[in-house]
Design a protein around this motif. Structure first.
Motif, PDB file in Angstrom:
ATOM      1  N   MET A 246      43.098  36.249  41.012  1.00  0.00           N
ATOM      2  CA  MET A 246      43.390  37.437  41.550  1.00  0.00           C
ATOM      3  C   MET A 246      42.796  37.585  42.779  1.00  0.00           C
ATOM      4  SD  MET A 246      42.899  40.441  38.532  1.00  0.00           S
ATOM      5  CE  MET A 246      44.117  41.503  39.285  1.00  0.00           C
ATOM      6  N   THR A 247      43.282  38.240  43.920  1.00  0.00           N
ATOM      7  CA  THR A 247      42.633  38.696  45.096  1.00  0.00           C
ATOM      8  C   THR A 247      41.661  39.851  44.959  1.00  0.00           C
ATOM      9  OG1 THR A 247      44.343  40.158  45.677  1.00  0.00           O
ATOM     10  CG2 THR A 247      44.628  37.920  46.253  1.00  0.00           C
ATOM     11  N   TYR A 248      40.997  39.871  45.788  1.00  0.00           N
ATOM     12  CA  TYR A 248      39.705  40.881  45.756  1.00  0.00           C
ATOM     13  C   TYR A 248      40.522  42.282  45.814  1.00  0.00           C
ATOM     14  CZ  TYR A 248      36.334  37.578  47.598  1.00  0.00           C
ATOM     15  OH  TYR A 248      35.257  36.551  47.853  1.00  0.00           O
ATOM     16  N   ALA A 249      41.508  42.213  46.653  1.00  0.00           N
ATOM     17  CA  ALA A 249      42.384  43.757  46.512  1.00  0.00           C
ATOM     18  C   ALA A 249      42.915  44.074  45.313  1.00  0.00           C
ATOM     19  CB  ALA A 249      43.674  43.498  47.804  1.00  0.00           C
ATOM     20  N   GLU A 250      43.781  42.964  44.634  1.00  0.00           N
ATOM     21  CA  GLU A 250      44.104  43.321  43.559  1.00  0.00           C
ATOM     22  C   GLU A 250      43.209  43.878  42.277  1.00  0.00           C
ATOM     23  OE1 GLU A 250      47.844  40.092  43.472  1.00  0.00           O
ATOM     24  OE2 GLU A 250      45.930  39.381  42.958  1.00  0.00           O
ATOM     25  N   ALA A 251      42.047  43.242  42.244  1.00  0.00           N
ATOM     26  CA  ALA A 251      41.066  43.218  41.002  1.00  0.00           C
ATOM     27  C   ALA A 251      40.391  44.662  41.585  1.00  0.00           C
ATOM     28  CB  ALA A 251      39.954  42.234  41.359  1.00  0.00           C
ATOM     29  N   SER A 252      40.136  45.018  42.925  1.00  0.00           N
ATOM     30  CA  SER A 252      39.591  46.432  43.206  1.00  0.00           C
ATOM     31  C   SER A 252      40.475  47.492  42.824  1.00  0.00           C
ATOM     32  CB  SER A 252      38.794  46.349  44.564  1.00  0.00           C
ATOM     33  OG  SER A 252      40.269  45.969  45.486  1.00  0.00           O
ATOM     34  N   GLU A 253      41.675  47.095  43.194  1.00  0.00           N
ATOM     35  CA  GLU A 253      42.720  48.464  42.563  1.00  0.00           C
ATOM     36  C   GLU A 253      42.768  48.520  41.249  1.00  0.00           C
ATOM     37  OE1 GLU A 253      45.032  50.206  44.408  1.00  0.00           O
ATOM     38  OE2 GLU A 253      43.988  49.737  46.306  1.00  0.00           O
ATOM     39  N   LEU A 254      42.951  47.577  40.467  1.00  0.00           N
ATOM     40  CA  LEU A 254      42.924  47.601  39.071  1.00  0.00           C
ATOM     41  C   LEU A 254      41.392  48.245  38.375  1.00  0.00           C
ATOM     42  CD1 LEU A 254      44.715  44.418  37.818  1.00  0.00           C
ATOM     43  CD2 LEU A 254      45.549  46.944  37.608  1.00  0.00           C
ATOM     44  N   ALA A 255      40.344  47.581  39.105  1.00  0.00           N
ATOM     45  CA  ALA A 255      39.143  48.415  38.469  1.00  0.00           C
ATOM     46  C   ALA A 255      39.006  49.981  38.707  1.00  0.00           C
ATOM     47  CB  ALA A 255      37.986  47.352  39.149  1.00  0.00           C
ATOM     48  N   TYR A 256      39.429  50.401  39.928  1.00  0.00           N
ATOM     49  CA  TYR A 256      39.393  51.679  40.167  1.00  0.00           C
ATOM     50  C   TYR A 256      40.137  52.486  39.511  1.00  0.00           C
ATOM     51  CZ  TYR A 256      38.812  55.876  43.289  1.00  0.00           C
ATOM     52  OH  TYR A 256      38.469  57.027  43.646  1.00  0.00           O
ATOM     53  N   PHE A 257      41.446  51.918  39.093  1.00  0.00           N
ATOM     54  CA  PHE A 257      42.479  53.016  38.599  1.00  0.00           C
ATOM     55  C   PHE A 257      42.803  52.556  37.379  1.00  0.00           C
ATOM     56  CE2 PHE A 257      43.920  53.041  43.058  1.00  0.00           C
ATOM     57  CZ  PHE A 257      43.882  54.240  43.325  1.00  0.00           C
ATOM     58  N   GLY A 258      41.592  52.154  36.446  1.00  0.00           N
ATOM     59  CA  GLY A 258      41.800  52.003  34.882  1.00  0.00           C
ATOM     60  C   GLY A 258      41.101  50.831  34.226  1.00  0.00           C
TER      61      GLY A 258
END
Length: 452
Positions: A246-258
């Protein structure tokens, strides 16, 4: 090669788990620094203690001591147990002093931070002595010893990355250079005026990222009890599969949103220095986990993962002047954020502003919004028990018709969309549905875009 390795509460929650972790550390090549959470259940126990400290002091100390000594007695014998007790006893006395400090309990805003961070001080001691018992030079460092510097408000701190770099470059880097493995307390740092400041619940992941940034690590490994990031929550979707990269952006979005695999704030400190991050399972060390970095191999998957964040509410704030007076929007958002309450999504129209917040924050938020003038806010409507669905994938913003495909799956799940957020991120599309429809929506999206 320097690897920072973080182990969560379940990874250090029993004698067997600590032995497993020690073997993982021993089997990792190159220089290492370790960051640990408290043993599973300890932080929740300490949070409960803070609600009625005077009546629970001796009971708390006894329970806390017995829990850790039971693990120590299972791990160590003879001289090693004596060496452990030599370090354990003064730390327990320091904890006793914190609990019995009535002046701090009544007047120190950082008192709860100090109490709830005690667990990490003892889990780090257990793991460090286990490493020593295996013949690996190791030392248990508190955040104070290591140089983890924090700024911010009580219970909601963040790492001062520049100060951490300076302090840890002296305090911790020299230990590592000598071939010694430091085992550092996660979850908290120390302010410039020596106050203990926690990083929020689950903040040990973030603490490890701060350490990795400060030490200019080559890799950060977050060891937990799952195999890595999944295409969906396997408790909801039986066909969920692990995501390899995953990219940083993908991981941070998923981590923040659930996605509960990683604390959402973990990404930023390592992203700043392009430090790759791996999420791995300490109970299955043979599994490679998920690699998170600046780049990944293109997969051309329209939807890679879907997550849901539940227990949310939509506040719809009406004012006929919103479109023509931007200052009203600023006032509303300022009021909502006074207590650092998270805003998960924002949507606007000609005369309304809709914000998505946690159910638990609604009551206090309404009180603060009522302080605004009647001319600024005409009405406030609350729609409770909502869920935010986060879709992460490749080319979501550039693929023609992708929104229609996604919302077609939502329609197939017979769910209603109450709010949409699109365009804020190049890798995600987020929308809100009633909470009792969230599982059906996640399953429908995963079936259509991942399984098929």
């Amino acid at each position: 090669m320097l690897t920072v390795m973080k182990f969560g509460g379940t990874s250090v929650g029993s004698p067997e788990a600590i032995e497993r972790v020690a073997k993982i550390v021993a089997g990792t090549e190159g220089k290492k620094a370790v960051v640990v959470s408290a043993m599973s259940g300890i932080t929740n126990f300490l949070v409960g203690v803070c609600k009625d400290v005077p009546g629970l002091r001796e009971e708390t100390l006894k329970t806390f001591e017995e829990k850790h000594l039971a693990v120590a007695n299972a791990l160590f014998q003879g001289e090693r147990l004596e060496a452990f007790m030599k370090d354990f006893t003064p730390r327990l006395e320091a904890f006793r002093a914190v609990l019995y400090d009535d002046d701090a309990r009544l007047n120190d805003p950082y008192y709860v931070d100090n109490v709830t961070s005690q667990g990490e001080r003892f889990s780090s001691l257990l793991l460090s002595h286990k490493l020593q018992d295996m013949g690996i030079p190791s030392v248990a460092l508190t955040s104070e010893d290591a140089g983890v510097t924090a700024v911010g408000r009580p219970l909601n701190g963040e790492g001062d990355l520049a100060a951490c770099g300076r302090n840890m470059g002296v305090n911790t880097a020299l230990v590592i250079a000598k071939g010694i493995v430091p085992v550092i307390t996660g979850f908290y740092g120390v302010t410039a005026d020596h106050h203990v400041l926690t990083f929020g619940r689950g903040g040990s992941d973030y603490a490890a990222a701060v350490v990795a940034n400060a030490l200019n690590a080559d890799m950060l490994e977050i060891w937990t009890d799952v195999d890595g990031f999944m295409s969906a929550d396997p408790r909801i979707v039986k066909g969920a599969v692990k995501i390899d990269e995953m990219t940083y952006a993908e991981a941070s979005e998923l981590a923040y949103f659930g996605a509960k695999v990683l604390h959402p704030r973990t990404i930023e400190p390592v992203r700043k220095k392009h430090i790759p991050l791996k999420v791995r399972n300490s109970f299955k060390p043979e599994e490679p986990g998920t690699l998170i970095s600046q780049f990944r191999k293109p997969k051309n998957e329209l939807l890679r993962s879907v997550a849901a964040k539940t227990d949310l509410s939509i506040l719809t704030i009406g004012s006929p002047e919103i479109a023509y007076r931007p200052d009203i929007t600023a006032k509303i958002l300022s009021k909502i954020s006074e207590n650092n309450d998270a805003i998960y999504s924002i949507s606007t129209s000609l005369s309304t502003l809709a914000v998505l917040i946690h159910n638990n924050d609604v009551k206090d938020t309404l009180k603060r919004l009522n302080d605004l003038e009647d001319s600024d806010v005409e009405r406030i409507d609350v729609t409770a028990d909502m869920a935010l669905i986060c879709c992460v994938g490749d080319n979501l913003m550039t693929t023609v018709g992708v929104s229609g495909e996604i919302f077609g799956a939502v329609k197939d799940a017979q769910a209603n969309v109450n709010m949409i957020s699109e365009g804020a991120s190049a890798v995600s599309l987020n929308f809100v549905v009633p909470m009792d429809q969230a599982m059906a929506v996640v399953s429908a999206l995963h079936h259509k875009f991942v399984e098929e």
